[in-house]
Motif scaffolding. Structure first.
Motif, PDB file in Angstrom:
ATOM      1  N   LEU A  94      -2.012   9.991   7.831  1.00 47.02           N
ATOM      2  CA  LEU A  94      -2.481   8.680   7.402  1.00 47.02           C
ATOM      3  C   LEU A  94      -3.365   8.823   6.177  1.00 47.02           C
ATOM      4  O   LEU A  94      -3.286   8.046   5.236  1.00 47.02           O
ATOM      5  N   TYR A  95      -4.212   9.833   6.187  1.00 45.49           N
ATOM      6  CA  TYR A  95      -5.124   9.997   5.051  1.00 45.49           C
ATOM      7  C   TYR A  95      -4.350  10.400   3.800  1.00 45.49           C
ATOM      8  O   TYR A  95      -4.606   9.912   2.705  1.00 45.49           O
ATOM      9  N   PHE A  96      -3.402  11.316   3.968  1.00 40.49           N
ATOM     10  CA  PHE A  96      -2.613  11.753   2.819  1.00 40.49           C
ATOM     11  C   PHE A  96      -1.897  10.583   2.164  1.00 40.49           C
ATOM     12  O   PHE A  96      -1.813  10.480   0.948  1.00 40.49           O
ATOM     13  N   LEU A  97      -1.353   9.687   2.982  1.00 40.03           N
ATOM     14  CA  LEU A  97      -0.466   8.664   2.473  1.00 40.03           C
ATOM     15  C   LEU A  97      -1.156   7.352   2.133  1.00 40.03           C
ATOM     16  O   LEU A  97      -0.638   6.574   1.356  1.00 40.03           O
ATOM     17  N   VAL A  98      -2.311   7.117   2.718  1.00 40.58           N
ATOM     18  CA  VAL A  98      -2.997   5.850   2.486  1.00 40.58           C
ATOM     19  C   VAL A  98      -4.459   6.120   2.168  1.00 40.58           C
ATOM     20  O   VAL A  98      -5.348   5.894   2.957  1.00 40.58           O
ATOM     21  N   MET A  99      -4.703   6.607   0.998  1.00 43.11           N
ATOM     22  CA  MET A  99      -6.052   6.980   0.592  1.00 43.11           C
ATOM     23  C   MET A  99      -7.052   5.823   0.706  1.00 43.11           C
ATOM     24  O   MET A  99      -8.162   6.018   1.184  1.00 43.11           O
ATOM     25  N   PRO A 100      -6.705   4.580   0.291  1.00 39.92           N
ATOM     26  CA  PRO A 100      -7.692   3.503   0.411  1.00 39.92           C
ATOM     27  C   PRO A 100      -8.134   3.249   1.843  1.00 39.92           C
ATOM     28  O   PRO A 100      -9.283   2.902   2.091  1.00 39.92           O
ATOM     29  N   ILE A 101      -7.232   3.432   2.823  1.00 34.30           N
ATOM     30  CA  ILE A 101      -7.581   3.173   4.210  1.00 34.30           C
ATOM     31  C   ILE A 101      -8.584   4.199   4.713  1.00 34.30           C
ATOM     32  O   ILE A 101      -9.399   3.928   5.583  1.00 34.30           O
ATOM     33  N   LEU A 116       0.814  -1.221   0.000  1.00 34.06           N
ATOM     34  CA  LEU A 116       0.000   0.000   0.000  1.00 34.06           C
ATOM     35  C   LEU A 116       0.845   1.267   0.000  1.00 34.06           C
ATOM     36  O   LEU A 116       0.306   2.367   0.124  1.00 34.06           O
ATOM     37  N   ASP A 117       2.182   1.091  -0.105  1.00 34.67           N
ATOM     38  CA  ASP A 117       3.101   2.234  -0.054  1.00 34.67           C
ATOM     39  C   ASP A 117       2.956   3.022   1.248  1.00 34.67           C
ATOM     40  O   ASP A 117       3.028   4.257   1.262  1.00 34.67           O
TER      41      ASP A 117
END
Length: 484
Positions: free
Chosen positions: A217-224, A150-151
């Protein structure tokens, strides 16, 4: 986690060797591994060599002659107490010696060879991620593999957990437990032999992680971030139709800051919801839905008169808590706990089998000098206990000035290490069973505010039948006059 050895088996020796007794180690009521006395003795000797005889609990002595059935039962009880004592000790239970022993034993018991496999991991928004791992990869290895897929940057891995869940046909799922460092996720999920069981990646509840970290977290892991929308749709987060519409619009526009700002204003944002269960507060036999998050347990209670009440119990006002289990035997014959998991992840009743009943009880500071026990009867009691411990750990790290992400283990030269801030967060010691009816005066340490249900009847838990897991709470604080 609740360790037990509820049963033994007599196994035929290989190559003409004499038969031996195998001890079935269960975790949360489900078989984890099967070991011999000699294997546990080897573990004990390794722990003594590493930590000293004064730290490691006493081990059942060897016997020269073949054990009688009564002696086998006595040794089973002694080994169970030994495993519980080791696991509950912060130093021993968190050691790589103990955890690697359990991982190896789990793999050998399930007879799954080490090989490369593809594992499917579920995301909270319904998406699935496939990763290539080894069957022998432990929980941290699998988490890092998912994060890489998920990068997700390494410094943010600690904000996520892997959970064992059971997925229903409608896409909803029940939380079984958080995967632990002593298990192999692939072995754990495949040994259940049921496609409904999945491994889920989920962002941990936002207790002290409420602003900058959540935005990162939102910036870096959009699917989550879709976890928020999914939680709203399943009713775990409360939002009006207009707020729901705004969130979906912001998600489609990839307006990350605005999305997080709005999401954080919603009720129960960051909470983990549990399956409906039973509580004795404010009345015995009340149906309740429990949520864990923001350093509290939230109760949505349906009273016997169908009235709905809601309130929260702050972790800082829980003096201690305990997990108890009892076995109900439907027949007079000697029965064993079933190894067949049901939708709660614990052993369930089958024909001629025992039923395990789990309870979580916590002693709560209702007023300045009145403590009261509140009991939750739920198959997810151990999961609730883990949530409480995690929230206490967060509070202690904050109090010591540490960073939440440093609470979690990192690999250094192939060995698991704890960071300095985590070293400061010690597991609470075992407590003697307190008198549930006593009233004690708590020291005032700081001003606290809490919304709690008003008790109708005083009810306490005093039905311990089997093993007790007691947890003292280092984050416990008192109430001042100004709080009343």
């Amino acid at each position: 986690m609740h360790f037990s050895i509820p049963e033994t088996e007599t196994r035929a020796g290989e190559g003409g060797n004499a038969a031996y007794v195998a001890y079935n180690i269960h975790v949360n009521g489900v078989l984890h591994c099967q070991v011999r006395y000699s294997q546990l003795l080897g573990l004990h000797e390794q722990l003594r060599k590493e930590y000293g005889a004064n730290v490691v609990p006493a081990f059942p002595p060897k016997k020269i002659f073949t054990l009688t059935p009564a002696e086998v039962e006595q040794r089973r009880e002694q080994l169970e107490k030994y495993m519980q004592a080791v696991r509950q000790d912060h130093l021993l239970g968190g050691s790589e010696i103990f955890n690697s022993f359990l991982r190896k034993a789990q793999q050998e018991t399930q007879q799954i060879p080490t090989e490369e496999v593809q594992l499917e991991v579920l995301l909270s928004n319904g998406q699935k991620v496939k990763i290539n791992i080894l069957t022998s990869d432990q929980t941290e290895d699998v988490l890092e593999a998912v994060a890489s897929k998920l990068d997700l940057p390494e410094d943010l891995i600690g904000y996520f957990h892997l959970f064992l869940v059971r997925e229903a046909k409608d896409g909803a799922f029940s939380f079984i437990r958080k995967l632990q460092e002593f298990e192999l996720p692939y072995v754990s999920v495949t040994s259940l032999r049921n496609p409904e069981y999945k491994i889920l990646l989920r962002k941990r509840w936002c207790g002290s992680v409420r602003s900058k970290q959540c935005r990162r977290l939102y910036f870096l892991v959009m699917p989550i971030s879709s976890q928020t929308v999914a939680d709203i749709e399943r009713g775990w987060i409360l939002a009006s139709k207009e707020q729901h519409r705004q969130l979906k619009s912001l998600q489609e526009k990839v307006s990350k800051k605005e999305f997080i700002r709005l999401a954080q204003t919603l009720k129960y944002y960051g909470y983990l919801k549990f399956d409906p269960c039973i509580t004795d507060f404010p009345e015995k036999g009340c149906h309740v839905i429990v949520g864990a998050g923001n350093s509290e347990l939230n109760f949505q209670v349906k009273l016997p008169n169908d009235q709905i009440k809601e309130g929260s119990f702050k972790v800082t006002r829980m003096r201690c808590w305990r997990v108890t289990s009892s076995v109900h035997k439907p027949q007079a014959l000697t029965l064993h706990v079933s190894q067949v998991p049901v939708n709660n992840g614990t052993s369930g009743p089958t024909a001629g089998k025992s039923e395990v009943k789990l309870e979580l009880a916590f002693e709560y500071l209702m007023s300045k000098d009145r403590l009261q026990w509140v009991t939750i009867t739920s198959p997810q009691a151990i999961m609730l206990s883990i949530c409480l411990q995690s929230m206490v750990d967060e509070l202690m790290v904050k109090k010591s000035g540490g960073s939440i992400r440093k609470m979690f283990r990192r690999r250094a030269n192939g060995a698991l290490q704890r960071s300095d801030s985590q070293q400061a967060v010690k597991s609470p010691p075992l407590l003697d069973s307190p008198d549930a009816n006593r009233e004690s005066i708590a020291k005032v340490s700081s001003k606290l505010s809490s919304v709690s249900l008003r008790p109708i009847n005083h009810s306490s838990s005093s039905t311990d039948i089997r093993a007790n897991d007691f947890h003292g709470n280092f984050a416990f604080e008192g109430i001042g006059e100004e709080d009343l």
